[in-house]
Design an enzyme around this catalytic site. Structure first.
Site, PDB file in Angstrom:
ATOM      1  N   VAL A  17       0.832  -1.209   0.000  1.00 30.61           N
ATOM      2  CA  VAL A  17       0.000   0.000   0.000  1.00 30.61           C
ATOM      3  C   VAL A  17       0.868   1.260   0.000  1.00 30.61           C
ATOM      4  O   VAL A  17       0.587   2.223  -0.727  1.00 30.61           O
ATOM      5  CB  VAL A  17      -0.960  -0.006   1.214  1.00 30.61           C
ATOM      6  N   ARG A  48      11.485  -0.545   6.805  1.00 34.87           N
ATOM      7  CA  ARG A  48      12.398  -1.475   7.489  1.00 34.87           C
ATOM      8  C   ARG A  48      13.552  -1.859   6.576  1.00 34.87           C
ATOM      9  O   ARG A  48      14.658  -2.073   7.024  1.00 34.87           O
ATOM     10  CB  ARG A  48      11.639  -2.727   7.920  1.00 34.87           C
ATOM     11  N   ILE A 139     -14.210   1.341  -3.164  1.00 39.32           N
ATOM     12  CA  ILE A 139     -15.548   1.908  -2.969  1.00 39.32           C
ATOM     13  C   ILE A 139     -15.447   3.010  -1.910  1.00 39.32           C
ATOM     14  O   ILE A 139     -15.060   2.725  -0.778  1.00 39.32           O
ATOM     15  CB  ILE A 139     -16.533   0.829  -2.440  1.00 39.32           C
ATOM     16  N   GLY A 190      -2.446 -14.178  -3.625  1.00 40.31           N
ATOM     17  CA  GLY A 190      -2.103 -13.049  -2.754  1.00 40.31           C
ATOM     18  C   GLY A 190      -3.308 -12.294  -2.228  1.00 40.31           C
ATOM     19  O   GLY A 190      -3.187 -11.168  -1.758  1.00 40.31           O
ATOM     20  N   ASP A 204     -11.827 -10.157   9.577  1.00 39.71           N
ATOM     21  CA  ASP A 204     -11.542  -8.982   8.744  1.00 39.71           C
ATOM     22  C   ASP A 204     -12.853  -8.278   8.371  1.00 39.71           C
ATOM     23  O   ASP A 204     -12.958  -7.049   8.453  1.00 39.71           O
ATOM     24  CB  ASP A 204     -10.778  -9.436   7.487  1.00 39.71           C
ATOM     25  N   LYS A 208     -14.330  -4.389   9.422  1.00 40.77           N
ATOM     26  CA  LYS A 208     -14.878  -3.395   8.486  1.00 40.77           C
ATOM     27  C   LYS A 208     -16.326  -3.054   8.844  1.00 40.77           C
ATOM     28  O   LYS A 208     -16.733  -1.889   8.784  1.00 40.77           O
ATOM     29  CB  LYS A 208     -14.780  -3.921   7.055  1.00 40.77           C
ATOM     30  N   GLY A 305      -5.810  -4.293  -2.980  1.00 37.34           N
ATOM     31  CA  GLY A 305      -4.892  -4.008  -4.078  1.00 37.34           C
ATOM     32  C   GLY A 305      -4.052  -2.794  -3.755  1.00 37.34           C
ATOM     33  O   GLY A 305      -4.466  -1.921  -2.995  1.00 37.34           O
TER      34      GLY A 305
HETATM   35  N1  HSE Z   1      -7.774  -9.659   3.035  1.00 38.73           N
HETATM   36  C1  HSE Z   1      -8.647  -8.562   2.750  1.00 38.73           C
HETATM   37  C2  HSE Z   1      -9.735  -9.043   1.821  1.00 38.73           C
HETATM   38  C3  HSE Z   1      -7.852  -7.453   2.148  1.00 38.73           C
HETATM   39  O1  HSE Z   1      -9.619 -10.161   1.308  1.00 38.73           O
HETATM   40  O2  HSE Z   1     -10.715  -8.348   1.597  1.00 38.73           O
HETATM   41  C4  HSE Z   1      -8.533  -6.139   2.095  1.00 38.73           C
HETATM   42  O3  HSE Z   1      -8.977  -5.689   3.324  1.00 38.73           O
END
Ligand code: HSE
Length: 439
Positions: A17, A48, A139, A190, A204, A208, A305
């Site tokens: 990012v 790093r 979005i 990935g 995750d 959100k 991304g």
């Molecule tokens: N691992 C997260 C996803 C990345 O698959 O949506 C983006 O937050």
């Protein structure tokens, strides 16, 4: 008139990012400053791996291997935190705020777990903490909730807010892959987080959803109140049977307000195959919002991304340029509502939440045993609106019963599922998935 001074950015992290942010800012510098009226310059980067920095950054950027040099530097106006994690990142963000610096972050875990402390500190200091890059990056959903829909009373927000699980579910459906096979593919490409349990267990998405709910309803950040189930136990058979019944399985984050309180939940969900969300494939994200004046809106885009996240991070920097001289109380509030107006709403226990359900169970092939199953459901007051009995393809003495229920309380269906599991004719676990129509 002299050109306004640039907005000076200190970047914490030069991974996917951070690199995307640097590159998009450089590539689109002219068009961005045409929009902001001042340049946005990355003046200092914590990294790093110094060798990596040399291959990406131009010579005018100061590169340091101590992040405190960035957050304490007087020439940095805004700190962009894209190192991730919730420990060092938290200390750095709080230090930057204490130093009077604005913060832009894409770190959903940090804000979902420590947002109350971070936003309170930012409010006290009169600085911005912006985080469009934390949720469904391509979005601009935070902006939609905070600004575009600010006239509305929002009824619910729901969506596909984890790309990895959406990819896995898409591959299970279209290629008949098992969960494990599809996960391995997602990891190879990935999509998955460093630790894929955050994706597949719904954590995750819950991070959100926590942020979406606060922006939609003006409630405090309360990640611990999100009921979270992942797709890690989902069987291919359920994806296939759902399709046969006219549904597809999606991992949805749902935040809903009704007269009994707030529902905050992430779980696999059956939605009709003709629903807009059912047509969100692969790693794409989509969020739907139901509000009283605007009605139903849907927002679609990539959820991850390098440049996609950079786009969101830079949009926050552009907003900061535009509001830099604005008094803090006149800025768009971090969580859409004035800090003083943020109020807790009772979050309903999952046991009390009512939804329709899909049930699947294997049992010995006999009309009597089917009736036993129906009796258990009837005794619990569970009404069925669709029932199918399918011959087991290999073990001819067994059949699979598929039942779709009318709305039923979570605690009631789970009580009935336990009783069904005790019937001697029932083989293995009784599977259940909630159904939503979201209209
Ligand atoms: N691992 C997260 C996803 C990345 O698959 O949506 C983006 O937050």
């Amino acid at each position: 008139m002299p050109a306004p001074a640039p907005l000076r950015v200190g970047l914490l992290g030069l991974g996917t990012v951070g690199t995307g942010t640097y590159q998009v800012l450089a590539r689109n510098a002219d068009i961005i400053s045409a929009r902001t009226g001042r340049r946005i310059e990355i003046v200092m980067v914590f990294v790093r791996n110094l060798a990596r920095a040399a291959s990406i950054l131009t010579n005018d950027v100061v590169v340091v291997d101590d992040p405190l040099l960035v957050v304490n530097h007087p020439n940095v106006d805004v700190v962009v935190e894209v190192i991730g994690g919730t420990t060092i990142a938290k200390d750095l963000v709080l230090q930057a705020i204490a130093n009077g610096k604005h913060v832009v972050t894409a770190n959903k875990a940090l804000l979902a777990e420590h947002g109350s402390e971070i936003f309170a500190a930012a409010h006290a200091q009169g600085v911005v903490v912006a985080y469009e890059g934390a949720v469904a990056v391509s979005i601009p959903i935070i902006k939609v909730l905070r600004e575009g829909l600010s006239a509305n009373r929002i009824e619910w927000v729901a969506g596909i807010i984890n790309g990895t699980t959406n990819y896995i579910l898409s591959r299970m459906k279209t290629q008949s892959l098992s969960f494990g096979q599809a996960l391995a593919e997602a990891q190879r490409l990935g999509y998955a987080e460093a630790d894929p349990t955050f994706d597949v267990k719904g954590i995750d998405a819950a991070h959100k959803l926590t942020l979406l709910a606060s922006n939609a309803f003006g409630v405090p950040i309360q990640f611990d109140k999100v009921h979270t189930e992942g797709i890690n136990d989902l069987e291919l058979a359920d994806v296939t049977f759902a399709e046969r019944l006219g549904f597809c399985v999606k991992l949805l984050g749902i935040a809903k307000r009704n007269s009994s309180g707030l529902e905050l939940r992430v779980h696999p969900t059956l939605i009709p195959t003709n629903h807009l969300l059912a047509n969100v494939h692969d790693s794409m994200n989509a969020v739907m919002v139901k509000s009283d004046a605007a009605g139903l809106t849907m927002h679609y885009g990539a959820g991850a991304g390098s440049e996609q996240t950079a786009s969101a991070v830079i949009a926050d920097l552009v907003d900061l340029c535009r509001s830099f001289e604005t008094k803090h109380q006149h800025r768009v509030p971090s969580l859409a509502f004035q800090q003083s107006a943020i109020t807790a709403i009772h979050v309903r226990e999952i046991a009390d939440v009512m939804t329709c359900y899909y049930l699947r169970l294997d049992l010995i092939n006999s009309a009597k045993f089917e009736q036993d199953v129906m009796d258990v459901l009837l005794q619990a007051g569970i009404r069925i609106w669709r029932l199918e009995v399918v011959k087991h393809p290999i073990e001819q003495e067994f059949c699979t019963m598929l039942a779709l229920t009318k709305p039923v309380r979570n605690s009631v269906i789970h009580g009935a599922i336990s009783k069904l599991g005790e019937l001697p004719a029932v083989k293995g676990h009784v599977r259940s998935i909630r159904i939503e129509t979201l209209d």
